[in-house]
Design an enzyme around this catalytic site. Structure first.
Site, PDB file in Angstrom:
ATOM      1  N   ARG A  46       0.928  -1.001  -0.149  1.00  0.00           N
ATOM      2  CA  ARG A  46       0.037   0.108   0.109  1.00  0.00           C
ATOM      3  C   ARG A  46       0.982   1.151   0.103  1.00  0.00           C
ATOM      4  O   ARG A  46       1.018   2.256  -0.486  1.00  0.00           O
ATOM      5  CB  ARG A  46      -1.113  -0.262   1.026  1.00  0.00           C
ATOM      6  CG  ARG A  46      -1.592   1.077   1.235  1.00  0.00           C
ATOM      7  CD  ARG A  46      -2.792   1.411   2.002  1.00  0.00           C
ATOM      8  NE  ARG A  46      -2.684   0.803   3.408  1.00  0.00           N
ATOM      9  CZ  ARG A  46      -2.206   1.071   4.134  1.00  0.00           C
ATOM     10  NH1 ARG A  46      -0.712   2.033   4.208  1.00  0.00           N
ATOM     11  NH2 ARG A  46      -2.506   0.109   5.762  1.00  0.00           N
ATOM     12  N   TYR A  98     -16.887  13.585 -17.919  1.00  0.00           N
ATOM     13  CA  TYR A  98     -17.706  12.271 -18.387  1.00  0.00           C
ATOM     14  C   TYR A  98     -18.986  12.265 -16.443  1.00  0.00           C
ATOM     15  O   TYR A  98     -18.363  12.557 -15.529  1.00  0.00           O
ATOM     16  CB  TYR A  98     -15.810  11.538 -17.565  1.00  0.00           C
ATOM     17  CG  TYR A  98     -16.281  10.435 -17.544  1.00  0.00           C
ATOM     18  CD1 TYR A  98     -16.778   9.300 -18.225  1.00  0.00           C
ATOM     19  CD2 TYR A  98     -15.895   9.929 -15.989  1.00  0.00           C
ATOM     20  CE1 TYR A  98     -17.061   7.920 -18.206  1.00  0.00           C
ATOM     21  CE2 TYR A  98     -16.022   8.369 -15.901  1.00  0.00           C
ATOM     22  CZ  TYR A  98     -17.418   7.675 -16.160  1.00  0.00           C
ATOM     23  OH  TYR A  98     -17.024   6.277 -16.483  1.00  0.00           O
ATOM     24  N   ASP A 170      -7.696  16.616 -16.967  1.00  0.00           N
ATOM     25  CA  ASP A 170      -8.155  15.771 -17.008  1.00  0.00           C
ATOM     26  C   ASP A 170      -7.944  15.242 -18.056  1.00  0.00           C
ATOM     27  O   ASP A 170      -8.430  15.690 -19.262  1.00  0.00           O
ATOM     28  CB  ASP A 170      -9.966  15.103 -16.834  1.00  0.00           C
ATOM     29  CG  ASP A 170      -9.894  13.349 -17.096  1.00  0.00           C
ATOM     30  OD1 ASP A 170      -9.013  12.906 -17.465  1.00  0.00           O
ATOM     31  OD2 ASP A 170     -10.611  12.948 -16.776  1.00  0.00           O
ATOM     32  N   LYS A 195      -8.491   4.184 -20.127  1.00  0.00           N
ATOM     33  CA  LYS A 195      -8.436   4.207 -21.636  1.00  0.00           C
ATOM     34  C   LYS A 195      -6.867   4.230 -22.927  1.00  0.00           C
ATOM     35  O   LYS A 195      -6.767   2.822 -22.910  1.00  0.00           O
ATOM     36  CB  LYS A 195      -8.993   5.643 -22.082  1.00  0.00           C
ATOM     37  CG  LYS A 195     -10.123   5.720 -20.965  1.00  0.00           C
ATOM     38  CD  LYS A 195     -11.339   5.531 -20.956  1.00  0.00           C
ATOM     39  CE  LYS A 195     -11.936   4.912 -20.050  1.00  0.00           C
ATOM     40  NZ  LYS A 195     -13.089   6.238 -19.479  1.00  0.00           N
TER      41      LYS A 195
HETATM   42  C1  LIG Z   1     -13.322   7.329 -18.142  1.00  0.00           C
HETATM   43  C2  LIG Z   1     -13.514   8.731 -17.545  1.00  0.00           C
HETATM   44  C3  LIG Z   1     -13.332   8.641 -15.898  1.00  0.00           C
HETATM   45  C4  LIG Z   1     -13.248   7.354 -14.992  1.00  0.00           C
HETATM   46  O1  LIG Z   1     -12.059   6.858 -15.429  1.00  0.00           O
HETATM   47  P1  LIG Z   1     -12.045   5.118 -14.700  1.00  0.00           P
HETATM   48  O2  LIG Z   1     -10.445   4.434 -14.774  1.00  0.00           O
HETATM   49  O3  LIG Z   1     -13.984   4.506 -15.310  1.00  0.00           O
HETATM   50  O4  LIG Z   1     -12.492   5.339 -12.580  1.00  0.00           O
HETATM   51  C5  LIG Z   1     -12.622   9.670 -16.041  1.00  0.00           C
HETATM   52  N1  LIG Z   1     -12.246  10.681 -16.854  1.00  0.00           N
HETATM   53  C6  LIG Z   1     -12.794  10.324 -18.207  1.00  0.00           C
HETATM   54  C7  LIG Z   1     -12.555  11.938 -19.304  1.00  0.00           C
HETATM   55  C8  LIG Z   1     -12.701   8.999 -18.523  1.00  0.00           C
HETATM   56  O5  LIG Z   1     -13.355   9.339 -20.045  1.00  0.00           O
END
Ligand SMILES: *Cc1c(COP(=O)(O)O)cnc(C)c1O
Length: 393
Positions: A46, A98, A170, A195
């Site tokens: 952790r 998102y 993000d 992604k």
């Molecule tokens: C999918 C996504 C998230 C969340 O990510 P997870 O890995 O599903 O928790 C946050 N921001 C964007 C732009 C996303 O496409």
């Protein structure tokens, strides 16, 4: 080193005695110590794990930050940044985000006494007017999801700093290969590594990279103190996927541009959203060198859009994007269903919007599949006057 080289030329195995080429998976929760009085480099996963640390070092270097922290999902990474805030603090967030981030901000953060204000941050003047003396964090996406809107990151960073707030970007949609928010003044850059960074749809993970040492120390305290750090096996898989990011993205972006061009000429398609079509967006051209591989389009009717998805054969109907195989979704019913319908309506969220994630297939096959699906649905639907009157044909 340029990023494509850096992706495969890095210290993958620090301290490893056998000359391994790939980072070993340190699948261990604990590390034995020589003495109860003096701890070694690692003691508990952790708090720190060698596999995770190679991944974190690699992403910090790609983003140009001092340190990166890897978490069990993108939302866990965003949560870690939000946990720097306390009761009474306010967040200023872009009004296109998102769906999961929206739910986190509006339903979970609110319980902790943190107020979230939404504004159209693509309009720098509207953004300036939306700060309050309590704004501590500004949150936006480098290309907003799913409406593909673009904020001027440098201008918003300057505004944030003038108001004593931090900016978190993000960068999931563009990756550090196409946009480096820390260089534009952002304090945090987060990714859903699920992604593009991973790219193979086999891991959920998230990362936060910071520019500043003091913020890095605080985030480390949160990663260790909360325990949402990414496990060794997933860290390994993410490192493996990351090696081909440049190759994948190059193909995916090129194909996405061709798909967008095709859709613009396709009968039955009423609007196409793709950053690559933003030929006059000064902020996008200045701050990004790529467009990602998500293409959205509209048909004028949610029923027609749903029928097109069902008629596609190469595009899997699934949430998420950035994987090697192409997919299609209806954001208002899938990834963004967590935004309540009245809020979607107030924001003019298009219910007929189809979101495509373009993979690494031969783009000719993808375009043929789209051409056939759109044409077949248009023919069937036009026999039904009720739907036709919504402007499908
Ligand atoms: C999918 C996504 C998230 C969340 O990510 P997870 O890995 O599903 O928790 C946050 N921001 C964007 C732009 C996303 O496409």
């Amino acid at each position: 080193m340029r990023p494509a080289t850096r992706l495969v030329q890095f210290n993958a195995c620090p301290g490893e005695p056998f000359g391994a080429t790939c980072t070993p998976v340190y699948q261990t929760a604990t590390f034995d110590q020589d003495s109860p009085l003096e701890f070694g480099r690692y003691d508990y996963t952790r708090s720190g794990n060698p596999t995770r640390e190679v991944l974190e070092r690699q992403i910090a270097d790609l983003e140009g930050g001092v340190r990166c922290f890897a978490f069990a999902s993108g939302l866990a990474a965003i949560t870690a940044v939000l946990n720097l805030l306390g009761p009474g603090d306010e967040v200023l967030a872009c009004d296109d985000l998102y769906g999961g981030t929206y739910r986190l901000l509006s339903r979970i953060l609110a319980r902790r006494g943190i107020v979230v204000n939404y504004a159209d941050l693509t309009d720098t003047q509207a953004a300036a007017a939306a700060f309050t003396p309590r704004t501590k964090l500004v949150f936006l996406e480098s290309v907003s999801n799913p409406l593909m809107r673009i904020c001027d990151i440098k201008a918003i960073a300057e505004l944030a700093h003038r108001h004593n707030a931090h900016l978190c970007v993000d960068n999931t949609a563009l990756t550090p290969l196409s946009c480096r928010p820390l260089e534009l003044g952002a304090d945090f850059v987060v990714h859903s590594a699920t992604k593009y960074l991973c790219g193979h749809s086999d891991v959920t993970a998230g990362v936060v990279t910071v520019r500043d040492k003091a913020l890095a120390d605080e985030l480390y305290m949160i990663q260790n103190g909360e325990g949402a750090g990414l496990g060794p096996q997933d860290s390994y898989l993410l490192l493996r996927g990351l090696k081909t990011l440049d190759l994948r993205l190059e193909r995916q972006q090129r194909s996405a541009a061709k798909v967008a061009e095709f859709l613009e000429t396709c009968p039955g398609v009423t609007q196409v959203l793709f950053p690559g079509l933003e030929k006059h967006n000064v902020a996008h051209l200045r701050q990004s060198t790529g467009h990602g591989a998500v293409v959205c389009f509209r048909t004028g009717s949610p029923q027609v859009s749903a029928a097109i998805l069902e008629s596609l054969t190469l595009f899997g109907i699934r949430v998420s994007f950035g994987g090697v195989s192409s997919s299609a979704s209806l954001p208002c019913r899938m990834s963004h269903a967590s935004i309540p319908a009245p809020v979607r309506e107030a924001r003019h969220f298009p219910e007929d919007l189809i979101r495509l994630s373009i993979g690494i297939e031969d783009v000719r096959d993808l375009i043929e599949d789209l051409r056939r699906a759109v044409a077949s649905v248009a023919t069937v639907v036009c026999c039904e006057p009720a739907v036709c009157s919504q402007g499908v044909a």
